[in-house]
Scaffold this motif. Sequence first.
Motif, PDB file in Angstrom:
ATOM      1  N   LYS A   2       0.847  -1.205   0.000  1.00  0.00           N
ATOM      2  CA  LYS A   2       0.000   0.000   0.000  1.00  0.00           C
ATOM      3  C   LYS A   2       0.878   1.248   0.000  1.00  0.00           C
ATOM      4  N   ASN A   3       0.351   2.297  -0.594  1.00  0.00           N
ATOM      5  CA  ASN A   3       1.199   3.499  -0.690  1.00  0.00           C
ATOM      6  C   ASN A   3       0.563   4.714  -0.019  1.00  0.00           C
ATOM      7  N   ALA A   4       1.455   5.577   0.498  1.00  0.00           N
ATOM      8  CA  ALA A   4       1.019   6.786   1.195  1.00  0.00           C
ATOM      9  C   ALA A   4       1.713   7.981   0.580  1.00  0.00           C
ATOM     10  N   LEU A  20       5.816   5.382   8.779  1.00  0.00           N
ATOM     11  CA  LEU A  20       5.007   4.591   7.844  1.00  0.00           C
ATOM     12  C   LEU A  20       5.878   3.623   7.047  1.00  0.00           C
ATOM     13  N   TRP A  25       4.741   0.510   4.577  1.00  0.00           N
ATOM     14  CA  TRP A  25       4.081   1.302   3.534  1.00  0.00           C
ATOM     15  C   TRP A  25       5.118   1.813   2.540  1.00  0.00           C
ATOM     16  N   LYS A  26       4.668   1.950   1.289  1.00  0.00           N
ATOM     17  CA  LYS A  26       5.524   2.649   0.310  1.00  0.00           C
ATOM     18  C   LYS A  26       5.184   4.124   0.457  1.00  0.00           C
ATOM     19  N   VAL A  27       6.187   4.937   0.818  1.00  0.00           N
ATOM     20  CA  VAL A  27       5.912   6.343   1.142  1.00  0.00           C
ATOM     21  C   VAL A  27       6.585   7.276   0.131  1.00  0.00           C
ATOM     22  N   ASP A 267      -3.225   5.121  -1.337  1.00  0.00           N
ATOM     23  CA  ASP A 267      -4.192   4.516  -0.414  1.00  0.00           C
ATOM     24  C   ASP A 267      -4.515   5.477   0.714  1.00  0.00           C
ATOM     25  N   GLU A 484      -5.716   1.448   9.056  1.00  0.00           N
ATOM     26  CA  GLU A 484      -5.392   1.070   7.677  1.00  0.00           C
ATOM     27  C   GLU A 484      -4.450  -0.131   7.625  1.00  0.00           C
ATOM     28  N   SER A 486      -0.700  -2.335   9.188  1.00  0.00           N
ATOM     29  CA  SER A 486       0.752  -2.267   9.147  1.00  0.00           C
ATOM     30  C   SER A 486       1.199  -3.502   8.395  1.00  0.00           C
ATOM     31  N   TYR A 487       2.219  -3.379   7.554  1.00  0.00           N
ATOM     32  CA  TYR A 487       2.601  -4.497   6.685  1.00  0.00           C
ATOM     33  C   TYR A 487       4.029  -4.958   6.932  1.00  0.00           C
TER      34      TYR A 487
END
Length: 488
Positions: A2-4, A20, A25-27, A267, A484, A486-487
């Motif tokens: 997921k991306n932020a 993040l 997350w991909k930030v 996302d 949302e 955490s991965y």
Amino acid sequence: MKNAGVIGAGIGGLAVAIRLARMGWKVVVYEKAEKAGGKLNELQAGGFRFDKGPSLFTLPHLLDELLDDDLRIPYRKLDVVTRYFYEDGSVINAYADPHRFAKEVSEKTSDSSESVLKYLKKASFIYRVTATIFIFSSFHRLSKLITLPNLWRALQLPRIQALAKLHRKNKASFSDPRLVQLFDRFATYNGSNPYEAPATLQVIAHLEHNLGAYFPDRGMYAIATALQKQAERSGVEFHFTTPVQKVLAGGEGPKALLIGGQQHDFDLVVSDVDVRYFYDKLLMDVGRFRELKKQEPSSSAMIFYWGMKRQYQELDLHNIFFSENYANEFECLFRRKTICDDPTVYVYVSSKQNPDDAPPEMENWFVMVNAPVNSGQNWQNLISKTRKQIVLKLERMLKASVNEQIVAEHVLDPLQIESLTSSVGGAIYGASSNSLFAAFRRHPNVRKDLPGVYFVGGSVHPGGGIPLCLASAKIAADLIKEKEGSYA
Ligand code: FAD
């Protein structure tokens, strides 16, 4: 993955990006300026280096906990937090050590050391009662707040005199007007008026005198550099000179940022920009912007960065030259929207601690007065009038020449603070705390009617200043983890 998308690489944006990325997350961070830091920035001119914004560093563990060991920056605890100069010629050194400070007060004022120790003890108590709820929790989510320790804290609230105003509290605590002024000044740490702000701001005295004030060995900008390095190491992607033009975020589902005319889908989105600018210019939510505009903004600042061709033994790292009429100063700032004729002047000389910041035998002066937010004042006139008054005041109080020692100069006013950082009117800390309920009215880190959009930085909960911006990032990241995922 997921991306932020994060808007702004100020302290809050950098800190949330790290958190993040660590959560899997991909930030991607978009920053309109050429480099990271926002208000925490630096300036090089004529062989001098200046910290452009923040100069006082407290609660350093909030920074340390974000950084890998090898990226941590060296910093030292200050012995004297601030040197206070008064027009009657007296000078009070506010030592970090409470007992030494109390001794200094008993020797130089009509107040006793016990009165200072009692005041600082109370400040420590206020911190214990309020910090978890008002600084380190989401605060707007009741479910998070109902815990046994918080029940104890809630029961203590009547003891912290939350409904008193700071100035009244200080007047009741000290008989010497110089000491009242010294402790009133803490309201300005979040751009507020001590005659209106709640007495709970007494807590700031606890941060400086019980917990300590620090100086990063290479100056304040090292904080932003370290955070950026950590973010890059954690996989965060940065795009500088890339302003976000619009946020497309109505309803559930993915969000999008409009950048250079192109839509980028995410996302979730985190805003680190001034929250009023966010609603006015990025989301174009007129209603919410109008509602926020009803809150009185914090003060702004006028800063002169002066390269001085000599050194001044009288000065320490942080120095305050108080005005004679403090009440008038705040009347000017918040009611008459101007800078009074005798403003309190703050002089920060980082070369006292880091000699590399100035050529040999010289000093770099950051000279600041509080200023009202921009409401159409003639800033050129105000700059030239204020500059003259500052020079006269410093020459009078230091009994030394100042004007003819200036060999490099740069000025920052509220207009430039606004254009550089998008803070509406140049307000440094978003809304002021000039109301007993300000903490409750501050914009939350997430809102039910704007799912997938999170807020960090100095204009939202818990407030302005480096430690609180770092705290906002932790709160937002915790909310994101819960809502949302955490991965990591
Ligand atoms: P900001 O610093 O507000 O950064 C926001 C970022 O967003 C900026 O980099 C901006 O360029 C970027 N941006 C804006 N619009 C867009 C857009 N459309 N697209 C992309 N990017 C955008 N704090 C202390 O703790 N101690 C102090 O001694 C102290 N002194 C201060 C003195 C001054 C003169 C100032 C100005 C501030 C001071 N502060 C101090 C406050 C502290 O600097 C701030 O609270 C903190 O740095 C704010 O961080 P932030 O996360 O809110 O982001």
